[in-house]
Design a protein around this motif. Sequence first.
Motif, short mmCIF file in Angstrom:
data_model
loop_
_atom_site.label_atom_id
_atom_site.label_comp_id
_atom_site.label_asym_id
_atom_site.label_seq_id
_atom_site.Cartn_x
_atom_site.Cartn_y
_atom_site.Cartn_z
N LEU A 60 93.04 74.29 -13.17
CA LEU A 60 93.28 72.97 -12.59
C LEU A 60 94.16 72.20 -13.56
O LEU A 60 93.83 72.09 -14.75
CB LEU A 60 91.95 72.22 -12.39
N GLU A 61 95.26 71.73 -13.07
CA GLU A 61 96.15 70.97 -13.93
C GLU A 61 95.72 69.52 -13.96
O GLU A 61 95.21 68.99 -12.97
CB GLU A 61 97.58 71.10 -13.44
N GLU A 62 95.94 68.88 -15.10
CA GLU A 62 95.58 67.48 -15.23
C GLU A 62 96.36 66.68 -14.19
O GLU A 62 97.54 66.90 -13.97
CB GLU A 62 95.91 66.97 -16.64
N GLY A 63 95.69 65.81 -13.50
CA GLY A 63 96.32 65.01 -12.47
C GLY A 63 96.27 65.63 -11.08
O GLY A 63 96.75 65.04 -10.13
N GLN A 100 86.75 71.28 -18.91
CA GLN A 100 87.65 72.42 -19.03
C GLN A 100 88.52 72.48 -17.79
O GLN A 100 88.16 71.97 -16.74
CB GLN A 100 86.84 73.71 -19.20
N HIS A 101 89.68 73.10 -17.89
CA HIS A 101 90.62 73.12 -16.77
C HIS A 101 90.47 74.36 -15.89
O HIS A 101 91.29 74.59 -15.01
CB HIS A 101 92.06 73.02 -17.29
N LEU A 102 89.43 75.15 -16.11
CA LEU A 102 89.19 76.32 -15.28
C LEU A 102 88.33 75.96 -14.07
O LEU A 102 87.55 75.02 -14.11
CB LEU A 102 88.45 77.41 -16.07
N ALA A 103 88.49 76.73 -13.01
CA ALA A 103 87.66 76.54 -11.81
C ALA A 103 87.45 77.90 -11.16
O ALA A 103 88.29 78.79 -11.26
CB ALA A 103 88.33 75.60 -10.83
#
Length: 135
Positions: A60-63, A100-103
Amino acid sequence: MTDLVLPAFEMDCRDWMVISPSDAGLPEDVAGAPLLAILSTVVIEDDLHEATGALTVGLLEEGDDLETRAIVPGSAAHELVGADAQPGTRRFVMPSPNGQHLALLAEFMVSPDTEDELLDRVDRLMASFRWQAAA
């Protein structure tokens, strides 16, 4: 750095079958995302109705502003909805905790004339998802 977490579903083994991508004759990744498992369930009534899903890991990218709906209040899983939703496909996202940016991503193929029981099974499975602390 925080501990990584592992996903868990509460599955009724009478309803769901889980197989590896290689057992299903599929590649180990889809568009660069690791394919973790294939899930399948069948309802037999007047005809055979099946839902098949694929679990992958994504970034998942920020924003990222994803249009979602909660499966049940407090659930980690959210169904992706919006203009890019495709008929016969239900997609879910479970963002990892702790920022964290993982999903974990789940995509289910369901026929347009799907029985309510089949849709309920998918919803119950996704609502049962929990993140667990790594051992």
